[in-house]
Design an enzyme around this catalytic site. Structure first.
Site, short mmCIF file in Angstrom:
data_model
loop_
_atom_site.label_atom_id
_atom_site.label_comp_id
_atom_site.label_asym_id
_atom_site.label_seq_id
_atom_site.Cartn_x
_atom_site.Cartn_y
_atom_site.Cartn_z
N HIS A 263 127.34 -50.17 -7.84
CA HIS A 263 126.11 -49.46 -8.14
C HIS A 263 125.97 -48.18 -7.31
CE1 HIS A 263 122.16 -49.34 -9.98
NE2 HIS A 263 121.73 -48.84 -8.84
N HIS A 300 115.23 -52.54 -2.98
CA HIS A 300 115.29 -51.57 -1.88
C HIS A 300 113.90 -51.26 -1.35
CE1 HIS A 300 115.16 -49.04 -5.48
NE2 HIS A 300 114.54 -48.13 -4.75
N ASP A 306 107.37 -42.42 -1.75
CA ASP A 306 106.77 -43.03 -2.94
C ASP A 306 107.69 -42.73 -4.12
OD1 ASP A 306 104.59 -43.75 -1.40
OD2 ASP A 306 103.10 -43.04 -2.85
N HIS A 336 110.80 -52.91 -3.48
CA HIS A 336 110.70 -53.25 -4.90
C HIS A 336 112.13 -53.40 -5.42
CE1 HIS A 336 111.28 -48.90 -4.98
NE2 HIS A 336 111.89 -49.11 -6.12
FE LIG Z 1 113.51 -47.86 -6.89
#
Ligand SMILES: [Fe+2]
Length: 386
Positions: A263, A300, A306, A336
């Site tokens: 990834h 992560h 943000d 998240h």
């Molecule tokens: Fe993200």
């Protein structure tokens, strides 16, 4: 735009007399940025560009804040933003901080009765729905689905739409928006590992020149206010210009994704940079090809930025129940990651058709009243295993 462009008629030497066929002068204007250190353009006008005739009114378009300090993840239903006839009235600021505004807009009509100029910010306008023409005093650009239009601060413009069905995702940036520096050499040329090259960046090729006197309304944005200023000459009276500071277009469909065996991190998707946020393009691509690869992203903790994702098209692999026009806000401070089941679903998949624009801001974003009108208040619980 970090490379030189010339359009229309200009004199052979800068800051010298440039005479019209009738013996009058053309009027030169140096349009600089970052004082005299940034990119600049020299333009030549039929009339003096300084002829302010009247200042009619001044009104605020600053956003109303619903949540100044926010720790909640949100999903916003962008397509629920109400269409408005007027372009400026249609612009709804949904997320904001002192560096940028993130805006949704569904304008139905072209700008006819006025010109617009933002002196506070560069504007990055992403065309989700609609076709038409961006008209500026430095030339025109046709646009369609998937285009980013970069309008540097101070450029006077209008938007002409072909139909009433338009959806725009706009970022206003108080700091200049550039392409990432790591993809440019010391002359500014885009390097071989850049996911796009100069041929993908569209410069204005069509210049509209009107030598007209009268009353021309320019709505000028400064410090969050709009000033209705009447000029005595047509704002599109440039006969030629050269330099580096001008509007340009780039299609997200021309972004060539960088892929790997495992990834790849979000910076491989980066398309634009500023001192205060980055903009990334997630485009259809082949997935990671390590035999044990996990195509979905890992969880992560974006502890100091943000993260805003605007979903454009396709199935978004890491989210459940996300559709075109949605925005997700994942605030700094908490981790998240993929929704329950999304990681498992991704295994063995070879490609994705997702299309999305991401804005990661280094300062926290405030949530506005306009955002709360289209917000899903329960989204923050969507990672719970049920
Ligand atoms: Fe993200």
């Amino acid at each position: 735009m970090p490379f030189y462009h010339k359009l229309g008629k200009i004199p052979p030497k800068r800051h010298t007399q440039f005479i019209k066929p009738n013996g009058d002068f053309y009027y030169e204007q140096l349009f600089g940025t970052i004082g005299f250190d940034g990119m600049s353009t020299n333009s030549y006008h039929e009339q003096r560009p300084t002829q302010v005739k009247d200042i009619k009114k001044q009104y605020s378009v600053a956003p109303k804040i619903a949540k100044a300090n926010n720790m909640q993840s949100y999903r916003l239903h962008g397509f629920k933003t109400k269409p408005e006839n007027d372009y400026l009235e249609s612009r709804k600021i949904v997320l904001t901080n002192s560096d940028c505004h993130i805006i949704l807009a569904a304008p139905k009509e072209s700008t006819r009765d006025y010109f617009y100029k933002n002196t506070d910010a560069d504007e990055l306008i992403f065309i989700h729905k609609g076709t038409g023409k961006l008209r500026t005093h430095l030339g025109n650009l046709d646009f369609k689905y998937g285009d980013y239009l970069l309008v540097p601060r101070g450029v006077i413009y209008k938007l002409d739409f072909d139909t009433e069905d338009n959806r725009l995702f706009i970022v206003e940036s108080r700091r200049p928006i550039y392409t990432p520096k790591r993809y440019r050499n010391w002359f500014g040329q885009l390097l071989e590992h850049s996911p796009f090259c100069e041929r993908d960046l569209r410069q204005p090729q069509e210049l509209e020149t009107y030598n007209q006197s009268g009353d021309f309304l320019i709505k000028i944005k400064k410090q969050g206010d709009i000033f209705d200023m009447v000029y005595a000459s047509h704002p599109f009276d440039v006969v030629g210009y050269d330099g580096y500071n001008y509007p340009y277009a780039f299609s997200i469909h021309d972004f060539e994704p960088i892929t790997g065996r495992v990834h790849q991190p979000p910076p491989v998707h980066q398309t634009f940079e500023t001192d205060a946020f980055v903009v990334c393009s997630f485009v259809p691509r082949l997935y990671d090809y390590h035999p044990l690869a996990v195509p979905a992203p890992y969880n992560h903790s974006n502890i100091d930025s943000d993260e805003v994702l605007y979903y454009v098209d396709g199935d978004f692999m890491s989210r459940n129940d996300i559709a075109a026009g949605h925005i997700s806000l994942h605030p700094a401070g908490i981790p998240h990651g993929p929704h329950p089941g999304a990681m498992e679903r991704s295994i063995g998949k070879v490609k994705t058709d997702e299309l999305a624009v991401m804005v990661d801001t280094f300062k926290p974003l405030k949530v506005t009243e306009e955002a709360m009108k289209i917000a899903d208040e329960d989204y923050y619980k969507s990672w719970l295993e049920h």
